[in-house]
Design a protein around this motif. Structure first.
Motif, mmCIF file in Angstrom:
data_model
loop_
_atom_site.group_PDB
_atom_site.id
_atom_site.type_symbol
_atom_site.label_atom_id
_atom_site.label_comp_id
_atom_site.label_asym_id
_atom_site.label_seq_id
_atom_site.Cartn_x
_atom_site.Cartn_y
_atom_site.Cartn_z
ATOM 1 N N LEU A 80 0.801 -1.225 0.000
ATOM 2 C CA LEU A 80 0.000 0.000 0.000
ATOM 3 C C LEU A 80 0.831 1.271 0.000
ATOM 4 N N GLY A 81 2.117 1.179 0.321
ATOM 5 C CA GLY A 81 2.890 2.393 0.496
ATOM 6 C C GLY A 81 4.260 2.363 -0.131
ATOM 7 N N VAL A 82 4.896 3.539 -0.084
ATOM 8 C CA VAL A 82 6.226 3.750 -0.661
ATOM 9 C C VAL A 82 7.060 4.553 0.324
ATOM 10 N N CYS A 83 8.323 4.196 0.494
ATOM 11 C CA CYS A 83 9.262 4.961 1.309
ATOM 12 C C CYS A 83 10.407 5.438 0.422
ATOM 13 N N LEU A 84 10.621 6.737 0.415
ATOM 14 C CA LEU A 84 11.699 7.341 -0.357
ATOM 15 C C LEU A 84 12.759 7.845 0.607
ATOM 16 N N SER A 85 13.964 7.335 0.490
ATOM 17 C CA SER A 85 15.061 7.713 1.380
ATOM 18 C C SER A 85 16.160 8.387 0.584
ATOM 19 N N ILE A 86 16.486 9.617 0.980
ATOM 20 C CA ILE A 86 17.593 10.358 0.375
ATOM 21 C C ILE A 86 18.496 10.828 1.508
ATOM 22 N N LYS A 87 19.656 10.207 1.595
ATOM 23 C CA LYS A 87 20.575 10.429 2.714
ATOM 24 C C LYS A 87 19.861 10.097 4.011
#
Length: 245
Positions: A80-87
């Motif tokens: 159901l979801g998305v996690c976006l990790s930048i640094k």
């Protein structure tokens, strides 16, 4: 003695069914929140492949700011979801509210595409409806098991209903587990080919373990329900034989 064995089996079944329900619920809610309970449970983790010969031509922009270090960027996707990790910056949301995450644009030579479009490709491959149905069935089976454990009327009928529901649930999640594995492999191959090897992917180990543990527990629950019904059948048969005598 038979009564004690039957109750012990039902109690064990309740514990296993509760754990299976919790595992499936966490699997469904993976990547919808930045809490480690959700963000660390993911089906696929996308990262940029720095070993690719095309990697040097790739840049990313957000609000007119260019990020040259792409090694710390990852996209984790769930049902159901998305996690976006930048640094050190982690943002999680559902597919329906992807616009709440800042838009990052990838520049590759003369081509551009939105970073979140990568996550949306997975949504078209896997759907949560089968998992939701299995969670509903596990909850129904859990309620039936609690009813059977209590000294209430209609125990034998409810035991048979529980056996039927546990069998359907086992078959559905067996299918769901295989579809999940196949969908993840398909998504990884699809994205790797379409990005010319610029994006590398891996299947989430924790989610995969949770998937198969839940299936194993559902299988044990079905066996316990089968044994419980067999004990009831044997007990009724003994009572009937004594009545004839």
């Amino acid at each position: 003695m038979t009564f004690v064995i039957s109750k012990s089996i039902i109690l064990l079944t309740i514990i296993l069914q509760f754990i299976a329900t919790a595992l499936l619920a966490f699997l469904l809610l993976s990547c919808i929140d930045t809490s480690s309970n959700y963000s660390n449970v993911y089906l696929i983790d996308y990262k940029f492949n720095s070993s690719s010969s095309l990697y040097q031509h790739l840049t990313i922009k957000s609000n007119s700011t260019t990020l040259n270090d792409l090694d710390d960027i990852s996209i984790k996707v769930g049902y159901l979801g998305v996690c976006l990790s930048i640094k050190d910056d982690l943002k999680c949301t559902t597919y329906k509210t992807l616009n709440s995450i800042p838009s990052y644009t990838l520049n590759f030579l003369s081509n551009q595409f939105n970073l979140l479009q990568i996550a949306q490709t997975f949504e078209t491959i896997i759907h949560p409806h089968l998992l939701m149905s299995c969670i509903f069935l596990t909850l129904a089976c859990l309620l039936i098991l609690c009813y059977i454990l209590l000294p209430l009327p209609g125990r034998i009928i409810m035991n048979k209903i529980g056996l039927f529901i546990s069998f359907i649930n086992l078959m559905l999640w067996g299918l769901g587990s295989m579809l999940q594995v196949q969908s993840c492999k398909t998504a990884i191959n699809l994205l790797s080919d379409s990005s010319f090897g610029l994006i590398s992917s891996k299947i989430g180990t924790r989610a995969e373990i949770m998937t198969w543990i839940a299936f194993s527990f559902n299988f044990v629950v079905f066996l316990c329900m089968l044994l419980s019904n067999w004990i009831d059948f044997r007990a009724r048969k003994v009572v009937t034989s004594m009545g004839k005598v």
